[in-house]
Enzyme design. Structure first.
Site, PDB file in Angstrom:
ATOM      1  N   ALA A   1     -16.800  14.121  -3.949  1.00 37.85           N
ATOM      2  CA  ALA A   1     -15.826  15.123  -3.219  1.00 37.85           C
ATOM      3  C   ALA A   1     -15.161  15.888  -4.486  1.00 37.85           C
ATOM      4  O   ALA A   1     -15.041  17.114  -4.076  1.00 37.85           O
ATOM      5  CB  ALA A   1     -14.786  14.393  -2.416  1.00 37.85           C
TER       6      ALA A   1
ATOM      7  N   CYS B   1      17.043   1.906  18.931  1.00 38.14           N
ATOM      8  CA  CYS B   1      17.652   0.902  19.953  1.00 38.14           C
ATOM      9  C   CYS B   1      18.390  -0.190  19.418  1.00 38.14           C
ATOM     10  O   CYS B   1      18.540  -1.021  20.182  1.00 38.14           O
ATOM     11  CB  CYS B   1      16.386   0.600  20.778  1.00 38.14           C
TER      12      CYS B   1
ATOM     13  N   HIS C   1      -5.400   8.473  12.203  1.00 37.16           N
ATOM     14  CA  HIS C   1      -5.265   6.814  12.154  1.00 37.16           C
ATOM     15  C   HIS C   1      -4.083   6.444  11.731  1.00 37.16           C
ATOM     16  O   HIS C   1      -3.677   5.217  11.120  1.00 37.16           O
ATOM     17  CB  HIS C   1      -6.506   6.138  11.362  1.00 37.16           C
TER      18      HIS C   1
ATOM     19  N   LEU D   1     -21.010  11.218  -0.710  1.00 38.88           N
ATOM     20  CA  LEU D   1     -21.617  10.697  -2.095  1.00 38.88           C
ATOM     21  C   LEU D   1     -22.938  10.335  -1.580  1.00 38.88           C
ATOM     22  O   LEU D   1     -24.185  10.462  -2.431  1.00 38.88           O
ATOM     23  CB  LEU D   1     -20.842   9.273  -2.548  1.00 38.88           C
TER      24      LEU D   1
ATOM     25  N   ARG E   1       0.699  -1.142   0.055  1.00 39.92           N
ATOM     26  CA  ARG E   1       0.148  -0.048  -0.119  1.00 39.92           C
ATOM     27  C   ARG E   1       0.801   1.225  -0.205  1.00 39.92           C
ATOM     28  O   ARG E   1       0.460   2.076  -0.637  1.00 39.92           O
ATOM     29  CB  ARG E   1      -0.937   0.040   1.498  1.00 39.92           C
TER      30      ARG E   1
ATOM     31  N   CYS F   1      11.035   0.346  21.585  1.00 39.01           N
ATOM     32  CA  CYS F   1      11.575   1.645  22.202  1.00 39.01           C
ATOM     33  C   CYS F   1      10.512   2.761  21.710  1.00 39.01           C
ATOM     34  O   CYS F   1      10.808   4.023  22.319  1.00 39.01           O
ATOM     35  CB  CYS F   1      13.040   2.089  21.783  1.00 39.01           C
TER      36      CYS F   1
ATOM     37  N   CYS G   1      15.848  -1.349  14.070  1.00 34.72           N
ATOM     38  CA  CYS G   1      15.352   0.013  14.604  1.00 34.72           C
ATOM     39  C   CYS G   1      16.822   0.891  14.762  1.00 34.72           C
ATOM     40  O   CYS G   1      17.685   0.500  15.373  1.00 34.72           O
ATOM     41  CB  CYS G   1      14.721  -0.003  16.079  1.00 34.72           C
TER      42      CYS G   1
ATOM     43  N   CYS H   1       8.820   1.564  16.445  1.00 37.00           N
ATOM     44  CA  CYS H   1       9.496   0.366  16.952  1.00 37.00           C
ATOM     45  C   CYS H   1       8.814  -0.035  18.079  1.00 37.00           C
ATOM     46  O   CYS H   1       8.498   0.846  19.121  1.00 37.00           O
ATOM     47  CB  CYS H   1      11.141   0.812  17.295  1.00 37.00           C
TER      48      CYS H   1
ATOM     49  N   ASN I   1      -7.601   8.979   6.996  1.00 36.83           N
ATOM     50  CA  ASN I   1      -7.045   8.243   5.828  1.00 36.83           C
ATOM     51  C   ASN I   1      -5.314   7.950   6.151  1.00 36.83           C
ATOM     52  O   ASN I   1      -4.883   9.033   6.883  1.00 36.83           O
ATOM     53  CB  ASN I   1      -7.159   9.172   4.401  1.00 36.83           C
TER      54      ASN I   1
HETATM   55  P1  OAD Z   1     -15.589   4.475   4.505  1.00 37.57           P
HETATM   56  O1  OAD Z   1     -15.146   3.334   3.316  1.00 37.57           O
HETATM   57  O2  OAD Z   1     -16.146   3.623   5.704  1.00 37.57           O
HETATM   58  O3  OAD Z   1     -16.843   5.318   3.739  1.00 37.57           O
HETATM   59  C1  OAD Z   1     -16.401   5.963   2.770  1.00 37.57           C
HETATM   60  C2  OAD Z   1     -17.420   7.168   2.495  1.00 37.57           C
HETATM   61  O4  OAD Z   1     -17.012   7.984   1.299  1.00 37.57           O
HETATM   62  C3  OAD Z   1     -18.674   6.179   2.067  1.00 37.57           C
HETATM   63  O5  OAD Z   1     -19.861   6.959   2.739  1.00 37.57           O
HETATM   64  C4  OAD Z   1     -18.862   6.578   0.527  1.00 37.57           C
HETATM   65  O6  OAD Z   1     -20.407   6.919   0.455  1.00 37.57           O
HETATM   66  C5  OAD Z   1     -18.272   8.179   0.400  1.00 37.57           C
HETATM   67  N1  OAD Z   1     -17.551   8.221  -0.857  1.00 37.57           N
HETATM   68  C6  OAD Z   1     -17.441   7.241  -1.684  1.00 37.57           C
HETATM   69  N2  OAD Z   1     -16.714   7.924  -2.911  1.00 37.57           N
HETATM   70  C7  OAD Z   1     -16.871   9.074  -2.683  1.00 37.57           C
HETATM   71  C8  OAD Z   1     -16.799  10.205  -3.448  1.00 37.57           C
HETATM   72  N3  OAD Z   1     -15.770  10.045  -4.668  1.00 37.57           N
HETATM   73  N4  OAD Z   1     -16.897  11.520  -2.960  1.00 37.57           N
HETATM   74  C9  OAD Z   1     -17.416  11.366  -1.521  1.00 37.57           C
HETATM   75  N5  OAD Z   1     -17.788  10.576  -0.963  1.00 37.57           N
HETATM   76  C10 OAD Z   1     -17.498   9.354  -1.332  1.00 37.57           C
HETATM   77  O7  OAD Z   1     -14.498   4.998   4.970  1.00 37.57           O
HETATM   78  P2  OAD Z   1     -14.279   5.868   6.316  1.00 37.57           P
HETATM   79  O8  OAD Z   1     -15.447   6.522   6.909  1.00 37.57           O
HETATM   80  O9  OAD Z   1     -12.858   6.799   5.852  1.00 37.57           O
HETATM   81  O10 OAD Z   1      -9.825   2.826  10.045  1.00 37.57           O
HETATM   82  O11 OAD Z   1     -13.886   4.936   7.119  1.00 37.57           O
HETATM   83  C11 OAD Z   1     -13.358   5.188   8.510  1.00 37.57           C
HETATM   84  C12 OAD Z   1     -12.214   4.061   8.987  1.00 37.57           C
HETATM   85  O12 OAD Z   1     -12.741   2.905   8.908  1.00 37.57           O
HETATM   86  C13 OAD Z   1     -10.989   4.180   8.260  1.00 37.57           C
HETATM   87  O13 OAD Z   1     -10.069   5.324   8.634  1.00 37.57           O
HETATM   88  C14 OAD Z   1     -10.451   2.782   8.845  1.00 37.57           C
HETATM   89  C15 OAD Z   1     -11.801   2.094   8.521  1.00 37.57           C
HETATM   90  O14 OAD Z   1     -11.651   0.677   9.304  1.00 37.57           O
HETATM   91  C16 OAD Z   1      -8.649   2.590  10.508  1.00 37.57           C
HETATM   92  O15 OAD Z   1      -8.018   2.215   9.331  1.00 37.57           O
HETATM   93  C17 OAD Z   1      -8.372   2.369  11.756  1.00 37.57           C
END
Ligand code: OAD
Length: 235
Positions: free
Chosen positions: A222, A141, A111, A205, A58, A122, A138, A119, A94
């Site tokens: 967006a 340490c 996040h 969206l 990623r 440490c 690391c 690490c 993100n």
């Molecule tokens: P989600 O995948 O849960 O939600 C993405 C949102 O973006 C949805 O409501 C879609 O409708 C919307 N969407 C998709 N395409 C779009 C576009 N082109 N323009 C505008 N909106 C759009 O993602 P998050 O809410 O970011 O946590 O998820 C929250 C957290 O859940 C993440 O940070 C991650 C995940 O588990 C960790 O990694 C700890």
């Protein structure tokens, strides 16, 4: 009242048009892996090499994506508001680096970040552009095999919570962009902002799970609705 202090919370939807898959769209799988395998401390303990490989891929994939019109519009909003004596704090869920590459300053990554590692022996946190492995040493340490991705996994506490909550309590406008509102604590920020008197706006969206908490919701991609809203605010 003129808007001076804005908090922007972003989620995966803001990076969707840059080509990064959102979490909910991936159907509980991230690049074919169940979330428990690659986004929990237990998954990492079970197979650190697999988890490191997953995040290495990623991290490397960031080279193939670019910030879109929404990231760039938010950076413009931030610099313009600062020039006018206001402030814009960008808080993102993100782990990509597209806000910074779009020109935003001081992005708060609650996040974690793909381009950071730390690490576990440490607690030294560092930038990372390359792959890590179970053989990585690391630099602080000198322990081997204790470097992990600096990503907040399920069950771990998000970063910068005190600073975010302080800022939310004093902002005039709270805007949530491209997030499903499914994951706390971020999903609860709108209620804190409302409670302390801020106006609240959602740009997404589709209506998020907590859509009814917002004063206003604007639906669309967006890349179109964020630049239009920024133009309105700066007019
Ligand atoms: P989600 O995948 O849960 O939600 C993405 C949102 O973006 C949805 O409501 C879609 O409708 C919307 N969407 C998709 N395409 C779009 C576009 N082109 N323009 C505008 N909106 C759009 O993602 P998050 O809410 O970011 O946590 O998820 C929250 C957290 O859940 C993440 O940070 C991650 C995940 O588990 C960790 O990694 C700890």
């Amino acid at each position: 009242m003129t808007t001076k202090n804005i908090i922007i919370l972003t989620g995966a939807g803001i990076s969707a048009e840059s080509g990064i898959k959102t979490f909910r769209d991936a159907g509980g799988l991230w690049e074919d892996h169940p979330v428990e395998q690659v986004a929990t401390p237990e998954g990492y303990a079970a197979d650190p090499a697999l988890v490191q490989r997953f995040y290495n891929l990623r991290r490397a994939a960031l080279k193939d994506v670019k910030p879109n019109a929404a990231h760039i519009a938010l950076a413009t909003l931030q610099s313009e508001m600062i020039a006018r004596g206001g402030d814009v704090m960008i808080v993102t869920q993100n782990v990509d680096d597209l806000h910074a590459r779009g020109g935003a300053q001081n992005v708060v990554h609650m996040h974690g970040e793909l381009k950071r590692v730390f690490c576990t022996a440490c607690d030294h946190h560092m930038d990372c552009d390359d792959d890590i492995s179970v053989e990585t040493t690391c630099p602080a340490c000198k322990t081997i095999g204790t470097t992990r991705p600096d990503i907040v996994w399920f069950g771990e506490i998000p970063y910068h919570m005190d600073a975010i909550e302080r800022a939310i309590k004093t902002c005039d406008l709270f805007v949530s962009i491209g997030t499903s509102g499914a994951v706390y604590p971020a999903a609860g920020f709108v209620q804190i902002a409302s409670h302390y008197g801020a106006k609240t706006l959602e740009l997404n969206l589709e209506p998020s799970q907590g859509s009814y908490h917002f004063d206003e919701t604007r639906l669309g991609k967006a890349g179109s609705i964020v630049p239009a809203w920024v133009e309105e605010i700066l007019a």
